[in-house]
Design a protein around this motif. Structure first.
Motif, PDB file in Angstrom:
ATOM      1  N   GLY A  32       0.829  -1.022  -0.212  1.00  0.00           N
ATOM      2  CA  GLY A  32       0.000  -0.027   0.084  1.00  0.00           C
ATOM      3  C   GLY A  32       0.973   1.494  -0.051  1.00  0.00           C
ATOM      4  N   GLN A  33       1.865   1.106   0.818  1.00  0.00           N
ATOM      5  CA  GLN A  33       2.845   2.388   0.729  1.00  0.00           C
ATOM      6  C   GLN A  33       3.370   2.741  -0.512  1.00  0.00           C
ATOM      7  N   VAL A  34       3.954   1.580  -1.135  1.00  0.00           N
ATOM      8  CA  VAL A  34       4.415   1.812  -2.816  1.00  0.00           C
ATOM      9  C   VAL A  34       3.579   2.048  -3.432  1.00  0.00           C
ATOM     10  N   GLY A  35       2.377   1.835  -3.471  1.00  0.00           N
ATOM     11  CA  GLY A  35       1.219   2.068  -4.447  1.00  0.00           C
ATOM     12  C   GLY A  35       1.162   3.714  -4.213  1.00  0.00           C
ATOM     13  N   ALA A  36       1.007   4.125  -2.988  1.00  0.00           N
ATOM     14  CA  ALA A  36       0.834   5.599  -2.454  1.00  0.00           C
ATOM     15  C   ALA A  36       1.922   6.476  -3.150  1.00  0.00           C
ATOM     16  N   VAL A  37       3.365   5.873  -3.139  1.00  0.00           N
ATOM     17  CA  VAL A  37       4.461   6.768  -3.924  1.00  0.00           C
ATOM     18  C   VAL A  37       4.064   6.706  -5.419  1.00  0.00           C
ATOM     19  N   VAL A  38       3.803   5.549  -5.861  1.00  0.00           N
ATOM     20  CA  VAL A  38       3.716   5.498  -7.516  1.00  0.00           C
ATOM     21  C   VAL A  38       2.538   6.374  -7.770  1.00  0.00           C
ATOM     22  N   VAL A  39       1.383   6.624  -7.086  1.00  0.00           N
ATOM     23  CA  VAL A  39       0.298   7.501  -7.489  1.00  0.00           C
ATOM     24  C   VAL A  39       0.794   8.841  -7.271  1.00  0.00           C
ATOM     25  N   ARG A  41       3.713  10.165  -7.576  1.00  0.00           N
ATOM     26  CA  ARG A  41       4.677  10.178  -8.740  1.00  0.00           C
ATOM     27  C   ARG A  41       4.172  10.569 -10.033  1.00  0.00           C
ATOM     28  N   HIS A  42       3.041   9.859 -10.282  1.00  0.00           N
ATOM     29  CA  HIS A  42       2.240  10.017 -11.787  1.00  0.00           C
ATOM     30  C   HIS A  42       1.390  11.476 -11.536  1.00  0.00           C
ATOM     31  N   ARG A  43       1.045  11.865 -10.213  1.00  0.00           N
ATOM     32  CA  ARG A  43       0.303  12.961 -10.179  1.00  0.00           C
ATOM     33  C   ARG A  43       1.300  14.250 -10.571  1.00  0.00           C
ATOM     34  N   ALA A  44       2.618  13.948  -9.779  1.00  0.00           N
ATOM     35  CA  ALA A  44       3.671  15.021  -9.785  1.00  0.00           C
ATOM     36  C   ALA A  44       4.016  15.315 -11.418  1.00  0.00           C
ATOM     37  N   GLN A  45       4.091  13.952 -11.949  1.00  0.00           N
ATOM     38  CA  GLN A  45       4.330  14.294 -13.474  1.00  0.00           C
ATOM     39  C   GLN A  45       3.209  14.786 -14.236  1.00  0.00           C
ATOM     40  N   ALA A  46       2.049  14.360 -13.792  1.00  0.00           N
ATOM     41  CA  ALA A  46       0.839  15.375 -14.487  1.00  0.00           C
ATOM     42  C   ALA A  46       0.756  16.778 -14.464  1.00  0.00           C
ATOM     43  N   ALA A  47       1.357  17.087 -13.160  1.00  0.00           N
ATOM     44  CA  ALA A  47       1.528  18.574 -12.814  1.00  0.00           C
ATOM     45  C   ALA A  47       2.526  19.280 -13.640  1.00  0.00           C
ATOM     46  N   ALA A  48       3.654  18.441 -13.724  1.00  0.00           N
ATOM     47  CA  ALA A  48       4.610  19.105 -14.599  1.00  0.00           C
ATOM     48  C   ALA A  48       4.054  19.201 -15.935  1.00  0.00           C
ATOM     49  N   ASP A  49       3.525  18.256 -16.528  1.00  0.00           N
ATOM     50  CA  ASP A  49       3.168  18.228 -17.885  1.00  0.00           C
ATOM     51  C   ASP A  49       2.008  19.384 -18.005  1.00  0.00           C
ATOM     52  N   ASN A  98       4.991  16.387  -2.023  1.00  0.00           N
ATOM     53  CA  ASN A  98       5.208  15.580  -0.835  1.00  0.00           C
ATOM     54  C   ASN A  98       4.000  14.391  -0.711  1.00  0.00           C
ATOM     55  N   VAL A  99       4.534  13.374  -0.109  1.00  0.00           N
ATOM     56  CA  VAL A  99       3.540  12.132  -0.108  1.00  0.00           C
ATOM     57  C   VAL A  99       3.779  11.852   1.333  1.00  0.00           C
ATOM     58  N   ALA A 100       2.748  11.491   2.245  1.00  0.00           N
ATOM     59  CA  ALA A 100       2.892  10.909   3.636  1.00  0.00           C
ATOM     60  C   ALA A 100       2.825   9.452   3.559  1.00  0.00           C
ATOM     61  N   LEU A 101       3.527   8.944   4.237  1.00  0.00           N
ATOM     62  CA  LEU A 101       4.010   7.396   4.200  1.00  0.00           C
ATOM     63  C   LEU A 101       3.553   6.762   5.532  1.00  0.00           C
ATOM     64  N   GLY A 102       2.578   7.419   6.504  1.00  0.00           N
ATOM     65  CA  GLY A 102       2.394   7.048   7.640  1.00  0.00           C
ATOM     66  C   GLY A 102       3.672   6.870   8.739  1.00  0.00           C
ATOM     67  N   VAL A 103       3.915   5.646   9.096  1.00  0.00           N
ATOM     68  CA  VAL A 103       5.097   5.492  10.010  1.00  0.00           C
ATOM     69  C   VAL A 103       6.458   5.754   9.442  1.00  0.00           C
ATOM     70  N   VAL A 106       7.328  11.559   5.769  1.00  0.00           N
ATOM     71  CA  VAL A 106       6.779  12.151   4.404  1.00  0.00           C
ATOM     72  C   VAL A 106       7.971  12.326   3.470  1.00  0.00           C
ATOM     73  N   ARG A 107       7.769  11.841   2.125  1.00  0.00           N
ATOM     74  CA  ARG A 107       8.916  11.820   1.304  1.00  0.00           C
ATOM     75  C   ARG A 107       8.600  13.055   0.096  1.00  0.00           C
ATOM     76  N   THR A 108       9.093  13.102  -0.756  1.00  0.00           N
ATOM     77  CA  THR A 108       9.099  14.129  -1.800  1.00  0.00           C
ATOM     78  C   THR A 108       9.269  13.528  -3.250  1.00  0.00           C
ATOM     79  N   VAL A 109       8.453  13.548  -4.036  1.00  0.00           N
ATOM     80  CA  VAL A 109       8.386  12.950  -5.379  1.00  0.00           C
ATOM     81  C   VAL A 109       8.452  14.211  -6.359  1.00  0.00           C
ATOM     82  N   GLY A 110       8.925  13.663  -7.442  1.00  0.00           N
ATOM     83  CA  GLY A 110       8.934  14.922  -8.547  1.00  0.00           C
ATOM     84  C   GLY A 110       8.679  14.567  -9.909  1.00  0.00           C
ATOM     85  N   GLY A 111       8.611  15.688 -10.811  1.00  0.00           N
ATOM     86  CA  GLY A 111       8.281  15.103 -12.144  1.00  0.00           C
ATOM     87  C   GLY A 111       8.804  16.573 -13.041  1.00  0.00           C
TER      88      GLY A 111
END
Length: 122
Positions: A32-39, A41-49, A98-103, A106-111
């Motif tokens: 679930g945490q990996v899925g949240a990071v992937v989502v 990342r895709h949202r950040a790429q869409a914002a960049a596009d 930023n993406v919150a990963l619970g325990v 918070v991590r930063t993803v980019g695009g």
């Protein structure tokens, strides 16, 4: 004394099932945490596009106006522009979110994206 041996192992399957279930729950949370990071990342790429397209569309009014448009689009999509460079009619926009990963905190993803006129020779 086979009966004594059987009594000594009573409850072993229950303990194994509890450990297996705990492991399965941890694996599910990790996926679930990996899925949240992937989502994210895709949202950040869409914002960049979309930010790059908005900036390229507003370049006729100047690079500052174009980058401001990119920033507004990225803000509305829950990201922020970390870099916006306009050279002639090309714009390169880099965003972060930023993406919150619970325990795990918070991590930063980019695009990043580039927009500009189509090159008829390329």
């Amino acid at each position: 004394m086979p009966g004594g041996l059987l009594r000594a192992e009573k409850g072993g399957a229950t303990a194994f099932a509890c450990v297996a279930l705990a492991g399965l729950i941890c694996l599910t949370l990790l996926v679930g945490q990996v899925g949240a990071v992937v989502v994210a990342r895709h949202r950040a790429q869409a914002a960049a596009d979309l930010g790059a397209l908005a900036a390229a569309g507003a370049l006729a009014e100047g690079a500052e106006v174009g980058c401001a448009q990119a920033g507004e689009v990225a803000r509305r999509m829950g990201a922020r522009v970390s870099r916006c460079v306009a050279e002639q009619w090309d714009v390169v926009v880099t965003v972060e979110a930023n993406v919150a990963l619970g325990v795990f905190g918070v991590r930063t993803v980019g695009g990043a994206a580039r927009a500009g006129p189509v090159d008829p020779d390329g």
